[in-house]
Design a protein around this motif. Structure first.
Motif, PDB file in Angstrom:
ATOM      1  N   LEU A 204       0.810  -1.213   0.000  1.00 13.91           N
ATOM      2  CA  LEU A 204       0.000   0.000   0.000  1.00 13.91           C
ATOM      3  C   LEU A 204       0.846   1.268   0.000  1.00 13.91           C
ATOM      4  CD1 LEU A 204      -2.896  -0.932   2.452  1.00 13.91           C
ATOM      5  CD2 LEU A 204      -3.067  -0.511  -0.006  1.00 13.91           C
ATOM      6  N   THR A 208       0.983   3.983  -2.955  1.00 12.67           N
ATOM      7  CA  THR A 208       0.628   5.364  -2.636  1.00 12.67           C
ATOM      8  C   THR A 208       1.698   6.326  -3.138  1.00 12.67           C
ATOM      9  OG1 THR A 208      -0.665   4.749  -0.695  1.00 12.67           O
ATOM     10  CG2 THR A 208       0.202   6.980  -0.751  1.00 12.67           C
ATOM     11  N   LEU A 219      -5.129   3.100   2.804  1.00 12.72           N
ATOM     12  CA  LEU A 219      -4.147   3.295   3.877  1.00 12.72           C
ATOM     13  C   LEU A 219      -4.641   4.336   4.878  1.00 12.72           C
ATOM     14  CD1 LEU A 219      -1.297   2.247   4.617  1.00 12.72           C
ATOM     15  CD2 LEU A 219      -0.365   4.232   3.436  1.00 12.72           C
ATOM     16  N   ARG A 223      -5.191   3.613   8.817  1.00 19.87           N
ATOM     17  CA  ARG A 223      -4.309   4.233   9.803  1.00 19.87           C
ATOM     18  C   ARG A 223      -5.022   5.264  10.684  1.00 19.87           C
ATOM     19  NH1 ARG A 223      -1.023   1.253  11.846  1.00 19.87           N
ATOM     20  NH2 ARG A 223       0.312   0.115  10.422  1.00 19.87           N
ATOM     21  N   GLU A 289       3.880   4.816   7.627  1.00 22.21           N
ATOM     22  CA  GLU A 289       2.567   4.836   6.990  1.00 22.21           C
ATOM     23  C   GLU A 289       1.737   6.023   7.480  1.00 22.21           C
ATOM     24  OE1 GLU A 289       0.677   1.075   7.533  1.00 22.21           O
ATOM     25  OE2 GLU A 289       2.088   0.003   6.231  1.00 22.21           O
TER      26      GLU A 289
END
Length: 310
Positions: A204, A208, A219, A223, A289
């Motif tokens: 991911l 991204t 994501l 998150r 992330e």
């Protein structure tokens, strides 16, 4: 009182620090290069002379530059120094390694630099507590600049690789669209011979950084889920604090300065974030992330504001 945190905290460092460290610089470079390699699992198994030389060169450049900055108000990394760390990040992307290993290595380097600098001064003379605080601020800010350059290099390299052809973008689109995996033959044609199963959840962040907005959406949802039940104002305060904390490598003083709040307010918000995120805030992959997600949200907010003002 200790000097206030500034954009160039190394200006507050004692002039004799560089003189204390330079005689042992070759040994320090070798020790730091060896330690960051051995302590980083993704690097420890690399049996490649060029990689070893590159790590040694990067540590040499980083320590030389840090000592040159002592007592000055210069920016951390002029272009020719910054290119070294942009190149490191790009190399990680070319080797298909995530940025987490490089960021972990930089954190290790920060601890070793702080320890070595403190001991070097202590061998010359007694060290005041305020000097140690200034030294900690300077090391944190400097390593954050190295990390930013490396992350930029990683992202730039991913974008370059994405532009080399449509094969991988097409595969990402198939996976993200939810139409199921392409057949044994089609997948092989997209990612090369005998690729094995490909799981989008494993990529991911890479997707991204290649510009896949749907990967960013997934994501982001994942998150930021721990904050979803909060009131909007509380959520925004915690997001702003988390973003500043990630970029300043956990320096509460710098977070407080950026957000114009009392350090105790930062401490309270961080306690709340730890209640919501738990061990994720100590996990390099999760932190990266979060940084990618929050940076993406900031860019979106800027674009919306620009559109509104127009």
């Amino acid at each position: 009182m200790s000097s206030p945190v500034s954009a160039t905290p190394w200006r507050h460092l004692p002039a004799d620090l560089a003189a204390a460290m330079r005689p042992q610089l070759p040994d320090t470079v070798a020790a730091v290069a060896g330690a960051v390699t051995e302590a980083t699992p993704a690097f420890a198994g690399i049996a490649d002379d060029k990689f070893t030389r590159d790590v040694h060169t990067a540590v040499q450049v980083a320590l030389d530059r840090f000592l040159d900055l002592v007592g000055t108000g210069e920016p951390a990394l002029p272009p020719r120094f910054r290119e070294v760390f942009v190149g490191l990040g790009a190399a990680e992307a070319r080797e298909d390694r995530g940025p987490e290993a490089l960021l972990a290595a930089l954190r290790m380097a920060a601890r070793l630099l702080l320890r070595t600098a403190s001991r070097s001064l202590a061998r010359l003379r007694p060290v005041e507590p305020e000097e140690l605080i200034d030294l900690s601020d300077a090391v944190s800010a400097y390593i954050a600049e190295l990390a930013a350059a490396s992350t930029d290099g990683y992202a730039l390299q991913l974008r370059e690789q994405a532009g080399e052809g449509d094969r991988r973008r097409h595969l990402a689109e198939l996976l993200l669209r939810g139409d199921g995996l392409p057949s044994a033959e089609l997948a092989g044609g997209l990612v090369g011979p005998a690729p094995g199963p490909v799981f989008v959840d494993d990529h991911l962040v890479a997707l991204t950084l290649r510009g896949e907005q749907r990967a960013l959406a997934v994501l982001t949802e994942r998150r930021l889920a721990p904050l979803s039940q909060l009131r909007p104002a509380q959520r925004e305060n915690l997001l702003g604090t988390l973003y500043a904390w990630l970029r300043h490598w956990g320096s509460r003083a710098e977070v407080a300065t950026e957000l114009f709040v009392h350090p105790q307010t930062v401490s309270y918000r961080l306690k709340r974030l730890r209640e919501l995120y738990g061990d994720d805030l100590d996990d390099p992959a999760a932190r990266f992330e979060l940084l990618v997600v929050l940076t993406g949200q900031l860019a979106t907010s800027i674009r919306k504001a620009s559109g509104t003002s127009a």
